[in-house]
Design an enzyme around this catalytic site. Sequence first.
Site, mmCIF file in Angstrom:
data_model
loop_
_atom_site.group_PDB
_atom_site.id
_atom_site.type_symbol
_atom_site.label_atom_id
_atom_site.label_comp_id
_atom_site.label_asym_id
_atom_site.label_seq_id
_atom_site.Cartn_x
_atom_site.Cartn_y
_atom_site.Cartn_z
ATOM 1 N N SER A 1 -9.870 -0.584 7.076
ATOM 2 C CA SER A 1 -9.285 -0.445 5.738
ATOM 3 C C SER A 1 -8.589 -1.669 5.166
ATOM 4 C CB SER A 1 -8.298 0.714 5.720
ATOM 5 O OG SER A 1 -8.996 1.902 5.502
ATOM 6 N N LYS B 1 0.852 -1.205 0.000
ATOM 7 C CA LYS B 1 0.000 0.000 0.000
ATOM 8 C C LYS B 1 0.878 1.243 0.000
ATOM 9 C CE LYS B 1 -3.892 1.958 2.657
ATOM 10 N NZ LYS B 1 -4.757 1.768 3.850
ATOM 11 N N SER C 1 -9.722 1.682 2.888
ATOM 12 C CA SER C 1 -8.881 2.457 1.991
ATOM 13 C C SER C 1 -7.823 1.637 1.250
ATOM 14 C CB SER C 1 -8.159 3.566 2.773
ATOM 15 O OG SER C 1 -7.284 3.000 3.728
HETATM 16 N N1 GLN Z 1 -13.173 4.117 6.449
HETATM 17 C C1 GLN Z 1 -12.538 4.594 7.645
HETATM 18 C C2 GLN Z 1 -12.149 6.039 7.457
HETATM 19 O O1 GLN Z 1 -12.475 6.585 6.483
HETATM 20 C C3 GLN Z 1 -11.348 3.746 7.991
HETATM 21 C C4 GLN Z 1 -10.183 3.965 7.118
HETATM 22 C C5 GLN Z 1 -8.986 3.143 7.515
HETATM 23 O O2 GLN Z 1 -9.111 2.109 8.164
HETATM 24 N N2 GLN Z 1 -7.819 3.630 7.146
HETATM 25 O O3 GLN Z 1 -11.511 6.632 8.277
#
Ligand code: GLN
Length: 491
Positions: free
Chosen positions: A180, A81, A156
């Site tokens: 994410s 990532k 994400s």
């Molecule tokens: N969807 C969550 C957010 O927008 C979690 C994102 C993540 O785990 N990086 O913060």
Amino acid sequence: MNSLNLNRLTIKRALELLDEGKISSVELTQACLERIKKIDPEVKAYLYVNEEWALEQARLADEKRKAGEHGKLLGIPLAIKDNILIKGHPTTCASKILQNYIAPYDATVIRKLKKEGAVFLGKTNLDEFAMGSSTENSAFFPTKNPWDLERVPGGSSGGSAVAVACRMGLGALGSDTGGSIRQPACFCGVVGMKPTYSLVSRFGLVAFASSLDQIGPFALNIEDTALLLKVISGHDPYDSTSAPREVPSFTQILQENANTKFRVGIPKEYFEHELHPEVAKNIEEMISLLKRLGHEVKEVSLPHTKYAISVYYIIAPAEAASNLARYDGVKYGLRVEGKSLIEMYKKSRAEGFGREVKRRVMLGTYALSAGYYDAFYLKASKVRTLIKQDFLKAFEEVDLILTPVSPTPAFKLGEKTSDPLQMYLSDIFTIPVNLAGLPGLSLPSGFTRESLPLGVQVIGPHFRDDLVLSLGYQIEKELDLETIPPIVKAL
Ligand code: GLN
């Protein structure tokens, strides 16, 4: 080389073939690169692929194997990532503000992977600074779900999930602050794991919300996930939050626990939430499966679940606003000149950050501002403790907890972009796990009638990542699902 069936190749199997001399890492890496050329233009999982670099690492791995070295991942091509630093290569966080940033050092997880001989293919797409649940917040382009190109891959870490689902890498790393890793794994039909907070060093992970962030693996099955997790875990003096404890061999424990019967809790509050009918049906099937396998299934209560999203959206933006203060046009990345220093700051941040990042910075700055701190941040921290205590109490009665990963299967691209709250609500089952610092695993558990992947989440007590993986392993064996996306099958 044509005999190499990338679609069914796990890390474990690839290592056997490499050890037997049936394939080389160069051939394997080449096969992944060819796959990337064919499929990535459709799904757009990668932000950066460096063929020459990948093949050079593969050549080195082949030489090492010939010299008798046996790294745990020697010659295995992986995707990373793009918020995890690899020295000498770009780390953009899918943000314009870091578009030209080259990492000056390796993240600890990368150092560990290198030590075991892994090969890096490139860096994968994400929601900008990991803020989002669909990978649509990338400043560059959205990634698409390989099961249905009109749908999101989740986020994400959408790029990493898609890279593994499409076999454009044998495994991947992502980061998980509120879901994410687990949610994109679920949407793409692969395995993804958020380890216990502090098991894996975050040194070299670009910080989003430091009390929640964890790095974790994606793979095609539980054994590969266990292997990757073992390699990246362990104490790191460079991350003061990392736990000074021995990490067990997760792969060995899977075998030892292959027939262990667990007490599994089903949190009743998770069913008060509106569930997509096929998600509801699937979780019922999973409960029956657990009973059939001889596990004891019982209802547990996590009464403060309903506050999790609100608490998260105070704590995560507050920490994000602090962490992102460093992007000021001076220290890192984009700099847009202005007439004064303040104007330069303003212009750099206004042009460098996307809408969602700005929204979080504003939310967080507000929550931390003088006079509001007690009302928001402090209160949220207290409720966070209650959420954690709910879990600790439940774990007095059960060994593990089973839940859906997401209330719905993968949604359509654009479906939730105009309504941030709808997007936030989709993380209801994953966020409490981060707030409590627990390990959470997402594994494929079936398909909808439209052939979209469904997933189930296994949650365990702190540092019982081994048990979480063990139950996942039993479920995976029993289901024996084929999870090859149509776009990959058609090749
Ligand atoms: N969807 C969550 C957010 O927008 C979690 C994102 C993540 O785990 N990086 O913060």
